[in-house]
Scaffold this motif. Sequence first.
Motif, PDB file in Angstrom:
ATOM      1  N   SER A  41     -62.308  34.967  -5.202  1.00 53.20           N
ATOM      2  CA  SER A  41     -61.218  35.701  -5.818  1.00 53.20           C
ATOM      3  C   SER A  41     -61.765  36.990  -6.422  1.00 53.20           C
ATOM      4  O   SER A  41     -62.925  37.050  -6.833  1.00 53.20           O
ATOM      5  CB  SER A  41     -60.607  34.843  -6.926  1.00 53.20           C
ATOM      6  N   ASP A  42     -60.910  38.007  -6.493  1.00 51.22           N
ATOM      7  CA  ASP A  42     -61.311  39.238  -7.173  1.00 51.22           C
ATOM      8  C   ASP A  42     -61.444  39.034  -8.678  1.00 51.22           C
ATOM      9  O   ASP A  42     -61.985  39.874  -9.372  1.00 51.22           O
ATOM     10  CB  ASP A  42     -60.308  40.359  -6.889  1.00 51.22           C
ATOM     11  N   ARG A  43     -60.968  37.921  -9.192  1.00 48.77           N
ATOM     12  CA  ARG A  43     -61.144  37.598 -10.611  1.00 48.77           C
ATOM     13  C   ARG A  43     -62.544  37.065 -10.890  1.00 48.77           C
ATOM     14  O   ARG A  43     -63.005  37.090 -12.022  1.00 48.77           O
ATOM     15  CB  ARG A  43     -60.136  36.535 -11.043  1.00 48.77           C
ATOM     16  N   LEU A  44     -63.189  36.523  -9.872  1.00 51.55           N
ATOM     17  CA  LEU A  44     -64.517  35.923 -10.040  1.00 51.55           C
ATOM     18  C   LEU A  44     -65.587  36.942  -9.664  1.00 51.55           C
ATOM     19  O   LEU A  44     -66.223  36.871  -8.616  1.00 51.55           O
ATOM     20  CB  LEU A  44     -64.634  34.655  -9.195  1.00 51.55           C
ATOM     21  N   VAL A  45     -65.766  37.917 -10.551  1.00 49.62           N
ATOM     22  CA  VAL A  45     -66.727  38.986 -10.307  1.00 49.62           C
ATOM     23  C   VAL A  45     -67.689  39.118 -11.482  1.00 49.62           C
ATOM     24  O   VAL A  45     -67.402  38.668 -12.597  1.00 49.62           O
ATOM     25  CB  VAL A  45     -66.027  40.335 -10.038  1.00 49.62           C
ATOM     26  N   ILE A  46     -68.816  39.748 -11.193  1.00 47.62           N
ATOM     27  CA  ILE A  46     -69.856  39.984 -12.193  1.00 47.62           C
ATOM     28  C   ILE A  46     -70.191  41.470 -12.184  1.00 47.62           C
ATOM     29  O   ILE A  46     -70.322  42.075 -11.113  1.00 47.62           O
ATOM     30  CB  ILE A  46     -71.123  39.173 -11.855  1.00 47.62           C
ATOM     31  N   ALA A  47     -70.340  42.053 -13.361  1.00 45.32           N
ATOM     32  CA  ALA A  47     -70.709  43.461 -13.489  1.00 45.32           C
ATOM     33  C   ALA A  47     -72.230  43.582 -13.357  1.00 45.32           C
ATOM     34  O   ALA A  47     -72.977  43.125 -14.227  1.00 45.32           O
ATOM     35  CB  ALA A  47     -70.250  44.004 -14.838  1.00 45.32           C
ATOM     36  N   LEU A  48     -72.681  44.165 -12.251  1.00 44.53           N
ATOM     37  CA  LEU A  48     -74.109  44.366 -12.000  1.00 44.53           C
ATOM     38  C   LEU A  48     -74.352  45.803 -11.544  1.00 44.53           C
ATOM     39  O   LEU A  48     -73.534  46.362 -10.801  1.00 44.53           O
ATOM     40  CB  LEU A  48     -74.615  43.422 -10.905  1.00 44.53           C
ATOM     41  N   CYS A  49     -75.474  46.385 -11.954  1.00 44.60           N
ATOM     42  CA  CYS A  49     -75.846  47.703 -11.451  1.00 44.60           C
ATOM     43  C   CYS A  49     -76.257  47.546  -9.976  1.00 44.60           C
ATOM     44  O   CYS A  49     -76.529  46.424  -9.520  1.00 44.60           O
ATOM     45  CB  CYS A  49     -76.984  48.287 -12.280  1.00 44.60           C
ATOM     46  N   PRO A  50     -76.321  48.629  -9.221  1.00 40.82           N
ATOM     47  CA  PRO A  50     -76.708  48.510  -7.817  1.00 40.82           C
ATOM     48  C   PRO A  50     -78.054  47.814  -7.609  1.00 40.82           C
ATOM     49  O   PRO A  50     -78.217  47.026  -6.675  1.00 40.82           O
ATOM     50  CB  PRO A  50     -76.738  49.962  -7.335  1.00 40.82           C
ATOM     51  N   GLU A  51     -79.029  48.059  -8.480  1.00 35.68           N
ATOM     52  CA  GLU A  51     -80.351  47.427  -8.331  1.00 35.68           C
ATOM     53  C   GLU A  51     -80.254  45.913  -8.489  1.00 35.68           C
ATOM     54  O   GLU A  51     -80.827  45.157  -7.716  1.00 35.68           O
ATOM     55  CB  GLU A  51     -81.341  48.007  -9.336  1.00 35.68           C
ATOM     56  N   HIS A  52     -79.539  45.452  -9.503  1.00 33.87           N
ATOM     57  CA  HIS A  52     -79.409  44.009  -9.706  1.00 33.87           C
ATOM     58  C   HIS A  52     -78.443  43.365  -8.718  1.00 33.87           C
ATOM     59  O   HIS A  52     -78.463  42.154  -8.533  1.00 33.87           O
ATOM     60  CB  HIS A  52     -78.983  43.701 -11.152  1.00 33.87           C
ATOM     61  N   HIS A  53     -77.624  44.172  -8.073  1.00 34.05           N
ATOM     62  CA  HIS A  53     -76.697  43.655  -7.074  1.00 34.05           C
ATOM     63  C   HIS A  53     -77.381  43.493  -5.715  1.00 34.05           C
ATOM     64  O   HIS A  53     -77.321  42.411  -5.124  1.00 34.05           O
ATOM     65  CB  HIS A  53     -75.477  44.577  -6.958  1.00 34.05           C
ATOM     66  N   VAL A  54     -78.041  44.544  -5.233  1.00 32.66           N
ATOM     67  CA  VAL A  54     -78.617  44.492  -3.877  1.00 32.66           C
ATOM     68  C   VAL A  54     -80.053  45.001  -3.791  1.00 32.66           C
ATOM     69  O   VAL A  54     -80.580  45.164  -2.693  1.00 32.66           O
ATOM     70  CB  VAL A  54     -77.729  45.262  -2.863  1.00 32.66           C
ATOM     71  N   GLY A  55     -80.716  45.240  -4.917  1.00 30.18           N
ATOM     72  CA  GLY A  55     -82.086  45.738  -4.913  1.00 30.18           C
ATOM     73  C   GLY A  55     -83.106  44.665  -4.552  1.00 30.18           C
ATOM     74  O   GLY A  55     -82.757  43.537  -4.182  1.00 30.18           O
ATOM     75  N   LYS A  56     -84.376  44.999  -4.717  1.00 33.31           N
ATOM     76  CA  LYS A  56     -85.468  44.107  -4.291  1.00 33.31           C
ATOM     77  C   LYS A  56     -85.404  42.724  -4.937  1.00 33.31           C
ATOM     78  O   LYS A  56     -85.612  41.712  -4.281  1.00 33.31           O
ATOM     79  CB  LYS A  56     -86.806  44.774  -4.589  1.00 33.31           C
ATOM     80  N   SER A  58     -82.737  41.291  -6.567  1.00 32.27           N
ATOM     81  CA  SER A  58     -81.317  41.223  -6.932  1.00 32.27           C
ATOM     82  C   SER A  58     -80.717  39.853  -6.630  1.00 32.27           C
ATOM     83  O   SER A  58     -81.349  38.985  -6.025  1.00 32.27           O
ATOM     84  CB  SER A  58     -80.557  42.280  -6.138  1.00 32.27           C
ATOM     85  N   ILE A  59     -79.471  39.718  -7.011  1.00 37.46           N
ATOM     86  CA  ILE A  59     -78.752  38.475  -6.747  1.00 37.46           C
ATOM     87  C   ILE A  59     -78.594  38.227  -5.251  1.00 37.46           C
ATOM     88  O   ILE A  59     -78.573  37.096  -4.802  1.00 37.46           O
ATOM     89  CB  ILE A  59     -77.395  38.462  -7.490  1.00 37.46           C
ATOM     90  N   HIS A  60     -78.555  39.297  -4.447  1.00 40.11           N
ATOM     91  CA  HIS A  60     -78.410  39.122  -3.000  1.00 40.11           C
ATOM     92  C   HIS A  60     -79.750  38.937  -2.289  1.00 40.11           C
ATOM     93  O   HIS A  60     -79.816  38.215  -1.297  1.00 40.11           O
ATOM     94  CB  HIS A  60     -77.677  40.318  -2.380  1.00 40.11           C
TER      95      HIS A  60
END
Length: 96
Positions: A41-56, A58-60
């Motif tokens: 859901s679009d309600r189930l989101v987390i505020a992350l900077c680009p580095e913590h989202h997809v960086g080395k 990161s969560i991904h």
Amino acid sequence: MSSLWLSLASQVPCVACSQIGYESPSVVHHMRFNDLGKRKSDRLVIALCPEHHVGKYSIHKDRERFERQFGTEIDLHEMTLAGIERLLKQRVVKVV
């Protein structure tokens, strides 16, 4: 409502950076639960900077290490919700 919610979440500073004393602009990360990586859901989101989202580290890219350092997605979602609540109380919301 979905786009408003995403706009609010993206105005919360990165909840991972905030744990190490920084305030970084964020993008939204959609939480995923072990069912083929599908978004819930679009309600189930987390505020992350680009580095913590997809960086080395990161969560991904390295979820296990990321969660050891910053907490689970549920923990980070709760921090994002608290950030949205602070924004609403301060009335510093930008509707985009």
